[in-house]
Design an enzyme around this catalytic site. Structure first.
Site, mmCIF file in Angstrom:
data_model
loop_
_atom_site.group_PDB
_atom_site.id
_atom_site.type_symbol
_atom_site.label_atom_id
_atom_site.label_comp_id
_atom_site.label_asym_id
_atom_site.label_seq_id
_atom_site.Cartn_x
_atom_site.Cartn_y
_atom_site.Cartn_z
ATOM 1 N N PRO A 11 0.832 -1.202 0.000
ATOM 2 C CA PRO A 11 0.000 0.000 0.000
ATOM 3 C C PRO A 11 0.870 1.258 0.000
ATOM 4 O O PRO A 11 1.902 1.302 0.677
ATOM 5 C CB PRO A 11 -0.815 -0.116 1.292
ATOM 6 C CG PRO A 11 -0.034 -1.045 2.168
ATOM 7 C CD PRO A 11 0.698 -1.981 1.250
ATOM 8 N N GLY B 230 3.666 3.599 5.342
ATOM 9 C CA GLY B 230 4.730 3.189 6.273
ATOM 10 C C GLY B 230 5.333 1.832 5.997
ATOM 11 O O GLY B 230 6.136 1.334 6.783
ATOM 12 N N GLY C 90 7.060 1.121 3.191
ATOM 13 C CA GLY C 90 8.203 1.241 2.284
ATOM 14 C C GLY C 90 7.862 0.994 0.834
ATOM 15 O O GLY C 90 8.675 0.436 0.087
ATOM 16 N N ALA D 52 10.472 2.390 -1.719
ATOM 17 C CA ALA D 52 11.736 1.645 -1.731
ATOM 18 C C ALA D 52 11.531 0.253 -2.313
ATOM 19 O O ALA D 52 12.399 -0.278 -3.009
ATOM 20 C CB ALA D 52 12.292 1.549 -0.313
ATOM 21 N N ASP E 12 14.978 1.969 5.377
ATOM 22 C CA ASP E 12 13.998 1.308 4.498
ATOM 23 C C ASP E 12 14.692 0.581 3.350
ATOM 24 O O ASP E 12 14.444 -0.607 3.109
ATOM 25 C CB ASP E 12 13.014 2.334 3.909
ATOM 26 C CG ASP E 12 12.016 2.839 4.937
ATOM 27 O OD1 ASP E 12 12.229 2.600 6.136
ATOM 28 O OD2 ASP E 12 11.023 3.474 4.537
HETATM 29 C C1 MEV Z 1 10.245 5.620 7.608
HETATM 30 O O1 MEV Z 1 9.969 4.265 7.293
HETATM 31 C C2 MEV Z 1 10.937 5.723 8.913
HETATM 32 C C3 MEV Z 1 11.343 7.110 9.369
HETATM 33 O O2 MEV Z 1 12.177 6.911 10.506
HETATM 34 C C4 MEV Z 1 12.082 7.879 8.306
HETATM 35 C C5 MEV Z 1 13.465 7.326 7.998
HETATM 36 O O3 MEV Z 1 14.009 6.541 8.767
HETATM 37 O O4 MEV Z 1 14.004 7.717 6.964
HETATM 38 C C6 MEV Z 1 10.139 7.909 9.810
#
Ligand code: MEV
Length: 311
Positions: free
Chosen positions: A100, A104, A106, A109, A151
């Site tokens: 999705p 959060g 990734g 990436a 990530d």
């Molecule tokens: C993103 O998955 C995690 C954060 O800590 C950003 C990062 O580490 O680049 C919010």
């Protein structure tokens, strides 16, 4: 035709603080993946990219916008790295993803890693995990501004990791980790929540640094609990980390409701994962409690629920 794929990820402990040099623990989600398919075409079209989930098709040399630029850069960086002249190639690249977007896990990436791998494979150059991670990190910079690098690393190696400022330790869970991931359904861009935290840090550095130190303590203790196979301690640390992220201002009502629902249904601990502000939460569970937790998350409004076992 050449196909390659990449996993998605969840951060178990330490997001946001990891941007400020603290350690974090992340694991791959191998069941939720992105794919890239590369074909050589007999035309003068150059390189055409079809991003099915974005509903976009574009050429490598099309004027960039925020959405297609990271993908164009991933292709360019990879070809440059492999020393292939871009003008000499006519390729059709198709991208598909079950990760999705902006939740959060990734997704950026993951798609970029699949893309880099598929291009390498198609041109008979195997791109190892370190190279894929480095190439995708350059793309992450366009997505996120100041990414920590966690990530691209966890996705490229597809292994549980402890991560701090480019230093990586591969972790072996003492016991398999049963993780239930609930998607709040609200997209949230990592770049925005990272900027929000930066603003908070600027306004009150001492308070935010103290929060980061507490988060770092959770990550270090969590690494130990994970390696020793102590899910009860690890679960408690997830919940503690969630409370710290609430204080950092990156949770949301929907995420808090999902975290609470998972814990009431028997999760050993739960927290938001990734940038927050929306997106996903993750719960650690005993295997037998996974169905009840999944149902509770759906009943509490999760748009999708994923289950993964990390070994
Ligand atoms: C993103 O998955 C995690 C954060 O800590 C950003 C990062 O580490 O680049 C919010």
């Amino acid at each position: 035709m050449t196909i390659a794929s990449a996993a998605s990820k969840v951060i178990l402990l330490g997001e946001h603080a990891v941007v400020y040099g603290r350690p974090a623990v992340a694991v791959p989600v191998s069941e939720v993946r992105a794919w890239a398919e590369v074909n050589t075409i007999l035309s003068e079209e150059g390189i055409c990219i079809y991003a099915e989930d974005l509903g976009r098709s574009f050429r490598l040399d099309d004027p960039p916008d925020e959405t297609i630029l990271p993908l164009q850069e991933a292709v360019r960086n990879t070809l440059r790295n492999l020393r292939f002249p871009i003008e000499a190639l006519s390729l059709e690249i198709r991208l598909r993803s079950r990760v999705p977007m902006a939740r959060g896990m990734g997704s950026g990436a993951s798609v970029a890693t699949a893309l880099v791998r598929a291009i390498g494979k198609h041109l008979c150059h195997s791109i190892d995990a370190a190279q894929a991670s480095a190439l995708v990190f350059q793309v992450e910079r366009i997505f996120h501004g100041t990414p920590s690098g966690i990530d691209n690393t966890v996705i490229a190696y597809e292994k549980p990791i402890w991560y701090r400022q480019g230093e990586v330790v591969f972790l072996r869970p003492g016991e398999p980790l049963h993780l239930v991931i609930g998607d709040s359904g609200t997209p949230s861009r990592t770049r925005d929540t990272v900027a929000q935290v930066r603003e908070k840090h600027r306004a009150d550095p001492a308070a935010v640094e103290a929060l980061f130190d507490e988060i770092a303590r959770c990550a270090e203790a969590g690494r130990e609990a994970l390696e020793q196979g102590n899910p009860i301690t690890l679960g408690g640390l997830l919940s503690e980390n969630h409370a710290l992220l609430q204080r950092l201002g990156v949770s949301s009502e929907a995420l808090d409701a999902l975290v609470m629902a998972a814990r009431r249904a028997g999760a050993l601990g739960a927290k938001l994962t990734g940038g927050g502000g929306g997106g996903c939460m993750v719960a650690l569970a005993f295997e037998e409690d996974v169905p009840a937790i999944s149902e509770a998350l759906a009943a509490a409004g999760a748009q999708s629920v994923y289950y993964t076992v990390v070994m």
